[in-house]
Motif scaffolding. Structure first.
Motif, PDB file in Angstrom:
ATOM      1  N   GLN A 301       0.853  -1.185   0.000  1.00 37.69           N
ATOM      2  CA  GLN A 301       0.000   0.000   0.000  1.00 37.69           C
ATOM      3  C   GLN A 301       0.888   1.233   0.000  1.00 37.69           C
ATOM      4  N   PRO A 302       0.587   2.217  -0.827  1.00 32.16           N
ATOM      5  CA  PRO A 302      -0.454   2.239  -1.852  1.00 32.16           C
ATOM      6  C   PRO A 302      -0.169   1.233  -2.973  1.00 32.16           C
ATOM      7  N   ALA A 303      -1.166   0.957  -3.807  1.00 25.42           N
ATOM      8  CA  ALA A 303      -0.976   0.059  -4.943  1.00 25.42           C
ATOM      9  C   ALA A 303       0.032   0.686  -5.909  1.00 25.42           C
ATOM     10  N   LEU A 304       0.922  -0.134  -6.469  1.00 26.04           N
ATOM     11  CA  LEU A 304       1.921   0.349  -7.423  1.00 26.04           C
ATOM     12  C   LEU A 304       1.834  -0.471  -8.701  1.00 26.04           C
ATOM     13  N   VAL A 305       1.659   0.218  -9.830  1.00 21.64           N
ATOM     14  CA  VAL A 305       1.565  -0.424 -11.137  1.00 21.64           C
ATOM     15  C   VAL A 305       2.741   0.034 -11.985  1.00 21.64           C
ATOM     16  N   LEU A 306       3.486  -0.927 -12.555  1.00 24.26           N
ATOM     17  CA  LEU A 306       4.604  -0.626 -13.442  1.00 24.26           C
ATOM     18  C   LEU A 306       4.251  -1.098 -14.844  1.00 24.26           C
ATOM     19  N   LEU A 322      -6.120  -0.100 -15.957  1.00 17.54           N
ATOM     20  CA  LEU A 322      -6.236   0.695 -14.730  1.00 17.54           C
ATOM     21  C   LEU A 322      -7.700   0.879 -14.353  1.00 17.54           C
ATOM     22  N   ASP A 323      -8.519   1.150 -15.356  1.00 19.96           N
ATOM     23  CA  ASP A 323      -9.946   1.364 -15.114  1.00 19.96           C
ATOM     24  C   ASP A 323     -10.589   0.116 -14.512  1.00 19.96           C
ATOM     25  N   ALA A 324     -10.108  -1.054 -14.966  1.00 20.23           N
ATOM     26  CA  ALA A 324     -10.684  -2.317 -14.489  1.00 20.23           C
ATOM     27  C   ALA A 324     -10.250  -2.658 -13.064  1.00 20.23           C
ATOM     28  N   MET A 325      -9.270  -1.945 -12.520  1.00 19.42           N
ATOM     29  CA  MET A 325      -8.793  -2.230 -11.160  1.00 19.42           C
ATOM     30  C   MET A 325      -9.786  -1.792 -10.095  1.00 19.42           C
ATOM     31  N   ASP A 410      -1.729   8.345   0.064  1.00 22.08           N
ATOM     32  CA  ASP A 410      -2.323   7.641   1.201  1.00 22.08           C
ATOM     33  C   ASP A 410      -2.333   6.137   0.919  1.00 22.08           C
ATOM     34  N   PRO A 411      -2.491   5.299   1.943  1.00 22.15           N
ATOM     35  CA  PRO A 411      -2.448   3.850   1.724  1.00 22.15           C
ATOM     36  C   PRO A 411      -3.462   3.351   0.699  1.00 22.15           C
ATOM     37  N   ALA A 412      -4.617   4.001   0.613  1.00 18.38           N
ATOM     38  CA  ALA A 412      -5.659   3.526  -0.303  1.00 18.38           C
ATOM     39  C   ALA A 412      -5.460   4.013  -1.726  1.00 18.38           C
ATOM     40  N   ASP A 413      -4.433   4.845  -1.956  1.00 22.31           N
ATOM     41  CA  ASP A 413      -4.210   5.414  -3.283  1.00 22.31           C
ATOM     42  C   ASP A 413      -3.518   4.414  -4.216  1.00 22.31           C
ATOM     43  N   ARG A 414      -3.261   4.902  -5.423  1.00 21.23           N
ATOM     44  CA  ARG A 414      -2.588   4.079  -6.445  1.00 21.23           C
ATOM     45  C   ARG A 414      -1.518   4.930  -7.120  1.00 21.23           C
ATOM     46  N   ILE A 415      -0.365   4.318  -7.397  1.00 19.60           N
ATOM     47  CA  ILE A 415       0.718   4.960  -8.143  1.00 19.60           C
ATOM     48  C   ILE A 415       0.956   4.145  -9.409  1.00 19.60           C
ATOM     49  N   VAL A 416       1.008   4.816 -10.560  1.00 21.43           N
ATOM     50  CA  VAL A 416       1.312   4.132 -11.814  1.00 21.43           C
ATOM     51  C   VAL A 416       2.575   4.762 -12.400  1.00 21.43           C
ATOM     52  N   GLN A 430      17.029  -0.392  -8.166  1.00 24.83           N
ATOM     53  CA  GLN A 430      17.400  -0.833  -6.827  1.00 24.83           C
ATOM     54  C   GLN A 430      16.505  -1.977  -6.341  1.00 24.83           C
ATOM     55  N   GLY A 431      15.980  -2.738  -7.290  1.00 23.85           N
ATOM     56  CA  GLY A 431      15.087  -3.839  -6.947  1.00 23.85           C
ATOM     57  C   GLY A 431      13.638  -3.384  -6.950  1.00 23.85           C
ATOM     58  N   VAL A 432      12.724  -4.342  -6.871  1.00 20.77           N
ATOM     59  CA  VAL A 432      11.299  -4.005  -6.834  1.00 20.77           C
ATOM     60  C   VAL A 432      11.038  -3.168  -5.588  1.00 20.77           C
ATOM     61  N   PRO A 433      10.427  -1.987  -5.747  1.00 22.25           N
ATOM     62  CA  PRO A 433      10.227  -1.110  -4.587  1.00 22.25           C
ATOM     63  C   PRO A 433       9.386  -1.789  -3.503  1.00 22.25           C
ATOM     64  N   ARG A 434       9.792  -1.578  -2.265  1.00 17.12           N
ATOM     65  CA  ARG A 434       9.002  -2.054  -1.126  1.00 17.12           C
ATOM     66  C   ARG A 434       8.143  -0.891  -0.646  1.00 17.12           C
ATOM     67  N   LEU A 435       6.854  -1.087  -0.663  1.00 18.45           N
ATOM     68  CA  LEU A 435       5.958  -0.011  -0.275  1.00 18.45           C
ATOM     69  C   LEU A 435       5.596  -0.151   1.196  1.00 18.45           C
ATOM     70  N   GLN A 436       5.878   0.888   1.923  1.00 20.28           N
ATOM     71  CA  GLN A 436       5.548   0.924   3.339  1.00 20.28           C
ATOM     72  C   GLN A 436       4.452   1.967   3.507  1.00 20.28           C
ATOM     73  N   ALA A 437       3.245   1.516   3.705  1.00 16.62           N
ATOM     74  CA  ALA A 437       2.126   2.455   3.794  1.00 16.62           C
ATOM     75  C   ALA A 437       2.292   3.372   4.983  1.00 16.62           C
ATOM     76  N   LYS A 438       1.945   4.647   4.783  1.00 19.58           N
ATOM     77  CA  LYS A 438       1.913   5.578   5.904  1.00 19.58           C
ATOM     78  C   LYS A 438       0.744   5.223   6.799  1.00 19.58           C
ATOM     79  N   HIS A 439       0.928   5.340   8.083  1.00 21.38           N
ATOM     80  CA  HIS A 439      -0.174   5.069   8.997  1.00 21.38           C
ATOM     81  C   HIS A 439      -1.225   6.169   8.862  1.00 21.38           C
ATOM     82  N   LEU A 440      -2.444   5.757   8.766  1.00 29.53           N
ATOM     83  CA  LEU A 440      -3.520   6.742   8.670  1.00 29.53           C
ATOM     84  C   LEU A 440      -3.463   7.683   9.843  1.00 29.53           C
ATOM     85  N   GLY A 441      -3.506   8.947   9.544  1.00 32.91           N
ATOM     86  CA  GLY A 441      -3.496   9.970  10.589  1.00 32.91           C
ATOM     87  C   GLY A 441      -2.111  10.327  11.074  1.00 32.91           C
ATOM     88  N   ALA A 442      -1.058   9.641  10.506  1.00 31.95           N
ATOM     89  CA  ALA A 442       0.299   9.945  10.955  1.00 31.95           C
ATOM     90  C   ALA A 442       0.795  11.261  10.378  1.00 31.95           C
TER      91      ALA A 442
END
Length: 442
Positions: A301-306, A322-325, A410-416, A430-442
């Protein structure tokens, strides 16, 4: 002439970059002469894949089916995402850089031995080196992806046993022509008389069909010689003499992958006397096929599309996928592109789905600068009378652009991430990115 004593692949690649004044120089005379001196030939079936989009996926599917049938595969694709050696896979694995060095040496000797040295572009030189490695490896099948066009591409020095033409669309107009008919004529140049020519484009240019008939190729047309049907759970494929039912969808995501899989199955059906494939191999291949950067969704999270989508046709496919996601509150787009791309249709198609742009420089002189992309984007917005205010930022590299997107998302967002192999490759360095979601409200 003295052959340079380079020890590493990187040294040879730097040497190749300096041999020819042009990045692309269409024609087979020079590369064909060096191939003749190398006595380049394959003793296994060769499948050559040309097209505007879907080539890499089709090659990956062919590779997966053949590997699951127990065959030793050799695959040549271009360009690469991160490391040059990704362009050559033997038995499903990228070759070691050191394994390529003797073949670069052989190409250099061949091009300089007889009088005046033959001038080769970077692509021509590296293609010959990889083809030589593959030809001297005990393979059951060689799968070659065309770099640009087909008729005059360096891969066309090898007579294919089966040509595959995927989707044909307008791209690289300065080399291939300004319309689908001209471009189709170039793609069709990989076909050979009396040998199978598989056309998986559902609406191919007339020039492709006309050329196949003119030379007497064994034409396999989607919708006539092979087809697929499907529902949400499974799909089926039917060819001239064979049918597969109850197939799972390919592990490669995207609606267009059924067309690519159908073309790959047709090619193997056309070569069934030399490369028999079982239904079990087809099912396993569909489940295990893998190709980075083709609507690749990175967990987290967030979703990442390459996606390496880099022309209007492939961006339209990306947009549909993307629309079908489903729904995402905000979609962030990291985008970098070459200067010769038709940006208007590319950006217009996907723009309704994008809420924030991160334009990036790319590590090649052929690319537009991020600031130029920003200017072109604003000009397109003004011309279209856009009413929606979309935030835009510019960045020095895809990695920096991605980090900015992650920081804003935000964690619920999407990055393309899309627009070029360089854009996706820059993120994957640097390898497949590791996504560390931000804590809601942080």
């Amino acid at each position: 002439m003295h052959t340079p004593a380079f020890q590493t692949l990187d040294e040879w690649l730097r040497h190749c970059e300096q041999l020819h004044p042009a990045n692309i120089d269409m024609g087979l005379e020079r590369v064909g002469e060096v191939a003749r001196r190398l006595q380049l030939a394959f003793d296994c079936p060769v499948i050559t894949v040309a097209g505007t989009n879907g080539k890499g996926s089709t090659c990956a599917l062919l590779e997966a089916f053949c590997q699951q049938a127990g065959y030793r595969t050799g695959v040549y694709t271009s360009p690469h995402l991160v490391h040059f050696q990704e362009r050559c896979r033997i038995g499903g694995r990228s070759v070691e850089p050191a394994a390529l060095v003797p073949h670069f040496e052989a190409v250099e000797r061949a091009r300089t031995t007889q009088g005046d040295a033959v001038s080769l572009t970077y692509f021509e030189f590296t293609t010959l080196a990889i083809l030589r490695l593959m030809s001297q490896t005990r393979l059951d099948v060689a799968i070659l992806e065309v770099g640009l066009g087909g008729r005059l591409d360096a891969t066309n020095v090898i007579d294919t046993d089966c040509a595959v033409i995927t989707s044909v669309d307008v791209d690289h107009v300065e080399y291939l022509g300004t319309d689908r008919e001209s471009i189709g004529r170039e793609k069709a140049g990989i076909m050979r008389a009396g040998r199978p020519a598989v056309v998986s484009d559902p609406m191919p240019p007339d020039s492709v069909i006309a050329h196949a008939r003119a030379i007497g190729a064994d034409l396999w047309r989607f919708g006539q010689d092979f087809n697929y049907t499907g529902d949400k759970q499974q799909w089926a494929w039917a060819g001239r003499g064979r049918r597969y039912a109850g197939l799972a969808y390919p592990a490669l995501r995207g609606a267009n992958q059924l067309l690519n899989a159908s073309g790959a199955l047709a090619a193997l059906e056309a070569l069934r006397d030399r490369l028999p494939i079982t239904a079990q191999a087809v099912r396993a291949g569909l489940a295990l096929v893998d190709l980075p950067g083709r609507f690749q969704i990175v967990p987290g999270q967030p979703a990442l599309v390459l996606d390496v989508a880099h022309n209007p046709h492939s961006v339209a496919a990306l947009t549909a996928n993307l629309d079908a996601m489903g729904y995402f509150p905000t979609t962030h787009a990291v985008f970098g592109a070459m200067a010769d791309k038709d940006l208007g249709p590319m950006l217009a198609k996907v723009a309704p789905l994008i809420d924030r742009w991160y334009f990036t420089d790319l590590d090649t002189p052929r690319a537009l600068k991020a600031q130029e992309l920003r200017q072109k984007w604003h000009a397109l917005q003004m011309a279209a009378g856009a009413r929606r205010e979309v935030p835009v930022s510019t960045h020095a590299s895809p990695q920096q652009a991605l980090q900015a997107a992650i920081a804003a998302a935000d964690p619920a967002d999407r990055i393309v991430v899309f627009g070029s192999f360089y854009t996706v490759g820059g993120v994957l360095q640097q390898g497949v990115p590791r996504l560390q979601a931000k804590h809601l409200g942080a």
